[in-house]
Design a protein around this motif. Structure first.
Motif, PDB file in Angstrom:
ATOM      1  N   ALA A 108       0.839  -1.205   0.000  1.00  0.00           N
ATOM      2  CA  ALA A 108       0.000   0.000   0.000  1.00  0.00           C
ATOM      3  C   ALA A 108       0.869   1.249   0.000  1.00  0.00           C
TER       4      ALA A 108
ATOM      5  N   ARG B 176      -4.936  -0.854   2.337  1.00  0.00           N
ATOM      6  CA  ARG B 176      -4.741  -0.437   3.728  1.00  0.00           C
ATOM      7  C   ARG B 176      -5.838   0.552   4.088  1.00  0.00           C
TER       8      ARG B 176
ATOM      9  N   ASP C  62      -2.176  -7.385   7.144  1.00  0.00           N
ATOM     10  CA  ASP C  62      -2.221  -6.196   7.985  1.00  0.00           C
ATOM     11  C   ASP C  62      -2.069  -4.921   7.156  1.00  0.00           C
ATOM     12  N   GLY C  63      -2.187  -5.064   5.824  1.00  0.00           N
ATOM     13  CA  GLY C  63      -2.123  -3.880   4.968  1.00  0.00           C
ATOM     14  C   GLY C  63      -0.711  -3.362   4.744  1.00  0.00           C
ATOM     15  N   VAL C  64       0.303  -4.159   5.067  1.00  0.00           N
ATOM     16  CA  VAL C  64       1.680  -3.684   4.882  1.00  0.00           C
ATOM     17  C   VAL C  64       2.287  -4.197   3.574  1.00  0.00           C
TER      18      VAL C  64
ATOM     19  N   THR D  61      -4.909   1.043  12.398  1.00  0.00           N
ATOM     20  CA  THR D  61      -4.816   0.776  10.955  1.00  0.00           C
ATOM     21  C   THR D  61      -4.914  -0.729  10.688  1.00  0.00           C
ATOM     22  N   THR D  62      -4.201  -1.503  11.482  1.00  0.00           N
ATOM     23  CA  THR D  62      -4.248  -2.961  11.329  1.00  0.00           C
ATOM     24  C   THR D  62      -5.673  -3.476  11.532  1.00  0.00           C
TER      25      THR D  62
ATOM     26  N   ILE E 181       5.119   2.123   6.868  1.00  0.00           N
ATOM     27  CA  ILE E 181       3.980   2.089   7.782  1.00  0.00           C
ATOM     28  C   ILE E 181       3.968   3.372   8.623  1.00  0.00           C
TER      29      ILE E 181
ATOM     30  N   PRO F 151      -6.599   3.347   6.657  1.00  0.00           N
ATOM     31  CA  PRO F 151      -5.843   4.095   7.665  1.00  0.00           C
ATOM     32  C   PRO F 151      -6.640   4.363   8.941  1.00  0.00           C
TER      33      PRO F 151
ATOM     34  N   THR G 294      -7.990  -2.349   8.698  1.00  0.00           N
ATOM     35  CA  THR G 294      -7.658  -3.069   7.461  1.00  0.00           C
ATOM     36  C   THR G 294      -8.210  -4.493   7.528  1.00  0.00           C
TER      37      THR G 294
END
Lengths: 97, 496
Positions: A82, B344, B337-339, B353-354, A91, B346, B357
């Motif tokens: 992302a 993702r 976890d959107g990484v 965020t985790t 992040i 926010p 997501t």
């Protein structure tokens, strides 16, 4: 009969890092209680002295030579991220500045 | 029988979408069909029929036509790799470099894998033409494709019914004549159940027979890729292609791959087939029971010896499965976890965020992550997960004892035929019960397949499950092939 409280559900959701709406919390409280009641059948079994089996085909200590092989190039590895910065996954800051 | 096809000889000279994979392969080799023509015909058929069946999430027309042209070049040079020029489909839980594969989940929306799964590289090396990625319940968690975040697939025999799941897209595509073979994955029955519901053959190999490299993980001690085809021989060809040792999967078994096609001899005289009483229980549809009993008689007539056996811990398999599979899933799915991949959402800090997501997971996936997290949590581990692992030992012992007596175990694949879309979607426990006859095999070190053995009064297919001991895929293929030679269920096609 197994029942989970709403607090149990909230605790599990936090452990699992899942954001749940109030409606979801109520739904999972019911669904998880139903499934836990169902799996309680296992308590009928006498399992004293029975060894656990984590894999169907028991294999241990699978070794290989520690050789350098081709890997995914950085641009490909980052291709689905992302956010990236300086060839790395980016992040939010974890600590206050 | 509803609609019979023309005879095998006629079919090899046409581009019938219901031609067998081996039939198409012969036609490609003798030059009576080009791979380009066969692929174009399949793509046209997908365009016409798949808006109804919804079996494909992504159709890779351009890549497929390029692969077909390359195959035609190689065919012209006399090359004979096992799947050269044959259009096949794969479940969108397998990684194919650069082709969107989302495991039916919003949390992987738009994910383009940077490499090929082992099985995909094997398909490509065998010369297959991959026409698209098929629909699945999210992360393989479901029995109907209704838990896919993108679409619900339809059963070609009755579009109001589910094709089964989770490899329902692959099953519907093969049954509907939209591919000559397909790959699915089977964690608790996800190849065999949809094969049964759609009237095709689906095989779950022994754990470790096929590498899990590049398979989007659900439950790592149970996941296995399996082939699906309209005939037993077609399925054998696909299995041959994807089997083998791979050092990138530490649970891969390092042993030679037998000739699975050669195992289809038609001769089952003297083979011992065990019938476990625990699978003929209340809740088994009488029409399914009758069809399976007729199949037993047929196999006896072919020279097999029928033996009554017992698998006493059968009723505990499903509870074990839901503790073990969800525990493993909660660990495997922690990576979303959107990484590194996926969208993702926010929040104010990393944790929020985790959590936001991960709210992209669908309801059933959240349900299983929650259950798995609970059964692994401090204070509950021994009572739930630990107990299930011990019970698993008893179940494995059941099978070991049975295979001292018999060569193959025979059961229904599912207690019922395909159910209606919407019938069970809101009741997870009812959905889980559809897997009651398939999960035992995943927990033990057995292999198994489903082969069509009849249709109910509504015209829906019935599946026969044949279970083999560790790495005895040849034996179950041999029995299923002999059965198929003596029956005509596989020659009928759905009205699509």
């Amino acid at each position: 009969m197994s029942t989970l409280s709403l607090q149990d559900v909230e605790k599990i959701a936090l452990l699992a890092r899942l954001y749940l709406t109030p409606e979801e919390k109520a739904k999972y409280q019911q669904q998880l209680s139903d499934v836990l009641t169902y799996v309680e059948q296992l308590s009928e079994l006498d399992l004293d002295g029975v060894p656990p089996q984590a894999h169907a085909v028991a294999q241990q200590n699978i070794m290989r030579e520690d050789e350098v092989n081709s890997t995914i190039p950085i641009n490909k590895a980052l291709g689905n991220a992302a956010a990236t910065a300086d060839d790395q996954f980016a992040i939010q800051a974890v600590f206050d500045e | 029988m509803s609609k019979m096809t023309e005879s095998a000889d006629d079919m090899t000279k046409s581009t019938s979408p219901f031609l067998s994979l081996t039939g198409l392969r012969a036609a490609l080799r003798d030059g009576s069909i080009s791979s380009t023509a066969a692929t174009e015909a399949i793509l046209t058929r997908i365009e016409t029929i798949d808006p109804t069946l919804r079996s494909f999430v992504t159709v890779t027309a351009e890549e497929a036509l390029a692969q077909a042209r390359a195959a035609d070049q190689r065919l012209a040079n006399g090359e004979k790799t096992p799947l050269l020029g044959v259009p096949v489909a794969i479940k969108e839980i397998l990684c194919s470099e650069g082709i969107v594969s989302q495991a039916g989940s919003k949390i992987l929306e738009g994910f383009k894998p940077p490499y090929d799964a082992y099985v995909v590289s094997k398909l490509k090396a065998a010369g297959a033409v991959i026409v698209g990625m098929t629909n699945t319940d999210e992360f393989g968690m479901g029995s109907s494709t209704e838990y896919s975040a993108f679409q619900t697939s339809r059963n070609p025999w009755n579009i109001e019914c589910t094709p089964g799941g989770s490899s329902g897209g692959s099953a519907a595509a093969v049954a509907g004549g939209l591919a000559y073979g397909a790959l699915g994955t089977d964690t608790g029955g996800s190849v065999r159940l949809p094969a049964s519901f759609c009237g095709i053959v689906g095989l779950r190999p022994t754990y470790g027979r096929v590498s899990r490299w590049g398979v989007i993980a659900y439950a790592s001690s149970l996941d296995q890729v399996g082939p699906m085809g309209r005939t037993v021989e077609d399925t054998a060809v696909m299995l041959q292609t994807i089997s083998g040792y791979d050092e990138r999967d530490s649970t891969s078994i390092e042993t030679a791959v037998p000739d699975y096609e050669a195992a289809c001899t038609g001769d089952i005289r003297g083979l011992k087939i065990g019938i476990p009483q625990e699978y003929f229980i209340e809740g088994l549809d009488p029409e399914v029971k009758a069809a399976v009993e007729a199949a037993i008689e047929q196999l006896a007539a072919l020279g097999a010896e029928i033996v009554d056996i017992s698998l006493p811990h059968t009723k505990y398999a499903l509870p074990m499965y839901y503790l073990i599979a969800t525990a493993e899933a909660s660990a495997n799915l922690a990576r979303y976890d959107g990484v590194r991949f996926g969208p993702r959402v926010p929040g104010k800090d990393v944790i929020e965020t985790t959590m936001r997501t991960r709210a992209l997971f669908g309801p059933e996936v959240k349900n299983r992550i929650m259950l798995g997290t609970f059964v692994l949590s401090a204070g509950y581990y021994d009572a739930y997960y630990g107990r299930a692992l011990k019970a698993r030992t008893l179940l494995i012992n059941d099978f070991n004892r049975a295979f001292e007596q018999v060569d193959v175990i025979l059961t229904p694949t599912s207690p019922t035929t395909a159910f209606k879309i919407g019938e069970k979607a809101d009741d997870p426990l009812q959905m889980y019960l559809t897997d009651i006859f398939t999960v035992s095999l995943n927990l033990s070190a057995s292999c198994g397949l489903s082969v069509p053995c009849g249709r109910d009064s509504a015209g829906l297919p019935i599946g026969l499950q044949l279970i083999g001991a560790t790495l005895q895929e040849e034996t179950i293929l041999r029995v299923a092939h002999a059965y198929q030679q003596a029956t005509e269920w596989h020659t009928a096609h759905p009205p699509v």
